[in-house]
Design a protein around this motif. Structure first.
Motif, PDB file in Angstrom:
ATOM      1  N   TYR A  40      47.702   3.202 -92.110  1.00 32.62           N
ATOM      2  CA  TYR A  40      48.138   4.586 -92.740  1.00 32.62           C
ATOM      3  C   TYR A  40      47.018   5.067 -93.433  1.00 32.62           C
ATOM      4  CZ  TYR A  40      50.674   7.399 -96.090  1.00 32.62           C
ATOM      5  OH  TYR A  40      50.945   8.414 -96.697  1.00 32.62           O
ATOM      6  N   ASP A  64      45.514   7.112 -96.137  1.00 30.49           N
ATOM      7  CA  ASP A  64      46.000   8.111 -97.152  1.00 30.49           C
ATOM      8  C   ASP A  64      44.841   8.654 -97.801  1.00 30.49           C
ATOM      9  OD1 ASP A  64      44.758   5.898 -98.241  1.00 30.49           O
ATOM     10  OD2 ASP A  64      46.172   5.464 -99.923  1.00 30.49           O
ATOM     11  N   THR A  73      54.538   0.646 -98.932  1.00 25.68           N
ATOM     12  CA  THR A  73      53.895   1.086 -97.677  1.00 25.68           C
ATOM     13  C   THR A  73      54.755   1.494 -96.639  1.00 25.68           C
ATOM     14  OG1 THR A  73      52.066   1.117 -96.443  1.00 25.68           O
ATOM     15  CG2 THR A  73      53.126  -0.929 -96.793  1.00 25.68           C
ATOM     16  N   LYS A  74      54.535   2.133 -95.465  1.00 28.80           N
ATOM     17  CA  LYS A  74      55.257   2.455 -94.447  1.00 28.80           C
ATOM     18  C   LYS A  74      55.839   0.935 -93.740  1.00 28.80           C
ATOM     19  CE  LYS A  74      53.770   6.807 -93.060  1.00 28.80           C
ATOM     20  NZ  LYS A  74      52.692   7.773 -92.217  1.00 28.80           N
ATOM     21  N   LEU A 116      45.632   1.709 -95.450  1.00 26.39           N
ATOM     22  CA  LEU A 116      46.546   0.918 -95.836  1.00 26.39           C
ATOM     23  C   LEU A 116      47.325   0.271 -94.748  1.00 26.39           C
ATOM     24  CD1 LEU A 116      48.602   2.754 -98.639  1.00 26.39           C
ATOM     25  CD2 LEU A 116      47.182   0.868 -98.937  1.00 26.39           C
TER      26      LEU A 116
END
Lengths: 196, 618
Positions: free
Chosen positions: B23, B25, B235-236, B586
């Protein structure tokens, strides 16, 4: 100082709908609440074990409750003016809030004097000492709020009013804290009035 | 067959997985050159990086452990060998060693109490709260949940420095001419409330209080950060039910601290008013030298209620992080998923809840209503249920596992042993009737040292040995580690097991000398044995300290990212973990943390998406 996690914070805010700094404040307020719960619980426990002086709370404390409630209202109005970027109204309301906050402290001091004058000075009985110490501790937290308000008053006059996310967040943090000391006082005055 | 397919299915390298599923960011676009760690001061001293703050907490905690441990040796020498001369300690202790005309040095009684008080305060607060929770919450929360850092790195830094100042003030109080506070780590009034009560109650107590108030600030700043980070910066894909158990433990620990430490502040606030202003919250009807003091109407029991409202959750603040660390270390080293993950979480929550409604079991003999005591007995005994669930799950995790015996896993297993031994005596002490005999005896000392002192240390050691490569990029020496383990395990039992017998015979704790009690005379030999065992055990801890610092510079180098083949996110960071933890994107989380030996695959990292043909997932 803390821009380094900003990106992640932004993403997290989108997901969680609460800014982490607000969350920090909420969690911190929880711990302050525990402090006062401890003191009022101690009050109940101590009162139950006798040798307890009964007296009525000076009226000035009730008047003062209205003062701090009003200050929350004016801060709310300041927030509204800020969101609409109405500089004059914002300055007016934020200054009013600060003045009311200082007035609250002054009136609290007069309340303590009135309490002593009606025959309950410090050290005569834990019943009085509890009223003093709890309201002292509350006043100390109001001082913190006033410091933050004072900074925002200075900034209101120094900076040109622009609605940026960072500045709105700062104002909202102050607002949350100020409402907290307000509601806390409401709780304390109701508690002290009923527990006698 | 699905299993056969999976064992041959290529598991991608973690870099590739993060690149594909990670991900972005945009963290590194904004942070060129790492301006937060660019010079010595901002890197090592006023660091805002959670990994460095963790090391600061750990090393400061170790310093305090050595000081606090050495203090216990001095008072153990008094207890074990009251006739031997302690004149050789005079260069260190100065006037606290009184030397008579024959040249025989004895420990001054007042200083004995000061040592006991400081030992308790230091170990409970500075070592096992700051050193344990401070170290591992800081190190592991961002790494394990996939965050760049804490929610507020600035508050995090302040948390350490408040702890440091707090420690400095406590350390300074050791050098007062009237000595440090000597009224016991619980600081009950009137000894704590009257400056004239004893030597240490004057300036010593003032510094003690200031130090602890600053310490509370440190704990709260840290705790606020831990809670916010866990709630907001996962985090996701990292749902609460996918959190590794250490994170659950640190999270609940922080909540406990946040709700209980402020109550201690309130207790201290009233105590300071009694000391400084002359109010009477805790004091009443006190006579000093025949003259009555002004204080009327207070109750020391009130202080006890407020203190133990913190004091009992405090023992869980100490032991919960150890629970979490041990769960993780056992699972990784048994190559099995932790048994009953949800039960582990619920039992942590249950213990945390019960922690708040059992405080009065510390006060059974303080004159509380016996009917009220019954409630506290019942709730206290109920704590045995979630504790037993945890112990069962740890043993079930080990059962049938392909266990790797390294220092970390040995200490984790040792933790379970200690927790059982100490926990069982807790069931005795939870009974208000048995307390009539056992209260304030060495039985209590044995109980809490085993269950929260030694056990928490074992959890801490397991954590240090396990995550040392993540902290310093090197391994600690394994042979020395195993030696350290066996020495500590055997030594600790030799120190604390005999104390149960002393306690059952009624030998009171906190006594300087038993010369006037003939009935305890036959325990002289046992006291000597305990003292010798304590000295030897302390020696084994120095072995650990040497191993620790030697390994920082000379230990075997870490060559792969994931030396234990573990699933959690911290092992997907580079060996030299820079600021921001992950160099690129991430990682996102696709599964829980405990897919060990699943479908015939040894381990499946959390970043690995569910594979074709895999059985049901978490």
């Amino acid at each position: 100082m803390e821009t380094r996690v900003d990106q992640q914070i932004e993403a997290a805010t989108r997901r969680n709908k609460v800014h982490p700094h607000k969350m920090v404040l909420y969690v911190g307020i929880t711990s302050l609440v525990m402090m006062f719960i401890a003191l009022t619980s101690a009050y109940i426990v101590r009162r139950a074990s006798g040798n307890w002086l009964e007296f009525s709370i000076p009226g000035i404390f009730y008047i003062n409750t209205l003062v701090i409630l009003t200050s929350s209202l004016t801060l709310q109005l300041a927030h509204r003016a800020f969101k609409r970027e109405r500089s004059g109204a914002y300055k007016g309301w934020i200054v009013t809030t600060l003045v009311l906050g200082i007035a609250f402290l002054v009136l609290q001091y007069m309340g303590w004097e009135a309490l002593a004058a009606q025959g309950v000075p410090l050290k005569i009985n834990p019943a009085g000492d509890f009223v003093y110490s709890i309201s002292w501790l509350h006043a100390a937290h109001v001082v913190g709020g006033i410091a933050a308000l004072a900074v925002s008053v200075v900034l209101a006059f120094v900076l040109k009013l622009r609605r940026t996310p960072v500045r709105q967040l700062r104002l909202e943090l102050i607002m949350i804290y100020w409402h907290f000391v307000d509601v806390l006082w409401l709780y304390l005055i109701i508690f002290l009035s009923l527990q006698r | 067959m699905a299993t056969a397919v999976l064992t041959t299915a290529p598991v991608k390298r973690d870099d590739a997985l993060i690149e594909e599923f990670g991900y972005d960011d945009h963290f590194h676009e904004h942070h060129h050159g790492d301006k937060y760690q660019s010079n010595f001061v901002s890197h090592y001293i006023f660091s805002q990086d959670h990994k460095m703050i963790a090391k600061q907490f750990l090393i400061t905690g170790m310093m305090w452990a050595i000081i606090g441990g050495a203090m216990s040796l001095i008072f153990r020498m008094q207890l074990g060998f009251p006739e031997e001369s302690l004149a050789w300690l005079q260069p260190v202790l100065g006037k606290w060693i009184a030397i008579n005309e024959d040249g025989v040095g004895t420990l001054v009684a007042d200083f004995y109490y000061a040592l006991v008080t400081m030992h308790g305060t230091i170990l409970v607060f500075f070592v096992l709260t700051a050193g344990l929770s401070g170290t591992f919450s800081n190190l592991l929360i961002p790494l394990m949940i996939g965050a760049r850092d804490m929610a507020s790195p600035l508050l995090n830094m302040l948390s350490y420095w408040f702890f440091f100042i707090s420690g400095t003030i406590m350390f300074a109080s050791l050098f007062l001419s009237t000595g440090p506070f000597a009224g016991g780590w619980v600081a009950y009034p009137p000894l704590s409330a009257l400056p004239q009560a004893m030597d240490g109650s004057g300036a010593g107590m003032t510094l003690w209080t200031i130090s602890l108030v600053l310490f509370v600030v440190s704990v709260l700043l840290g705790g606020i950060n831990y809670i916010t980070t866990v709630l907001n910066l996962r985090t996701k894909g990292m749902s609460m039910w996918r959190l590794p158990l250490p994170i659950w433990a640190f999270f609940v620990t922080a909540i406990l601290g946040l709700l209980s430490f402020p109550v201690l502040t309130s207790a201290f606030f009233l105590l300071m008013l009694d000391r400084g202003v002359g109010t009477s919250f805790y004091l009443s009807d006190i006579y000093i030298g025949g003259a009555a003091l002004d204080h009327v109407g207070g109750s020391p029991i009130l202080y006890q209620h407020l203190f133990w409202f913190l004091g009992h959750p405090e023992v869980y603040i100490i032991i919960l992080p150890a629970f979490g660390i041990v769960s993780e270390v056992l699972s990784v080293n048994a190559r099995k998923p932790i048994f009953g993950y949800q039960a582990m979480v619920f039992s942590i929550l249950a213990i945390a809840f019960l922690a708040f409604i059992v405080w009065a079991h510390h006060m059974f003999m303080s004159g509380i209503n016996p009917f009220i005591a019954n409630f506290f007995v019942i709730f206290t005994l109920i704590i045995a249920v979630p504790s037993a669930v945890k112990v069962f799950n740890w043993i079930a995790t080990l059962y049938g596992g392909d266990i790797r015996f390294n220092p970390a896993s040995l200490f984790a297993i040792g933790f379970v042993s200690m927790f059982i031994s100490g926990g069982l005596t807790g069931i005795w002490l939870g009974n208000s009737a048995l307390d009539i005999q056992l209260h304030d005896t060495y039985f209590v000392v044995a109980h809490f040292h085993i269950v929260m002192g030694v056990a928490a240390f074992f959890g801490m050691y397991a954590g240090v040995y396990h995550w040392f490569p993540k902290m310093y990029g090197r391994f600690m020496n394994e042979t020395l580690g195993k030696l350290h383990f066996w020495g500590t395990l055997i030594g600790a039992y030799c120190v604390f097991w005999p104390m149960h017998y002393l306690g059952m015979a009624g030998v009171p704790r906190r006594y300087y000398s038993f010369d006037n009690f003939q009935t305890f005379g036959h325990f002289d030999g046992m006291n000597k044995f305990i003292t010798i065992a304590a000295i030897i055990t302390f020696g084994f801890q120095l072995l650990f300290v040497i191993n620790f610092f030697w390994s920082i510079w000379k230990g075997r180098k870490l060559t792969v990212k994931n030396p234990y083949q573990a699933n959690t996110l911290e092992w997907t960071t580079p060996i030299e973990t820079g600021h921001g933890n992950w160099p690129g994107k991430l990682p996102t989380v696709q599964r829980w943390a405990y897919d060990y030996s699943k479908d015939g695959i040894d381990y499946i990292p959390q970043i690995q998406p569910i594979m074709e043909g895999e059985t049901h997932d978490h």
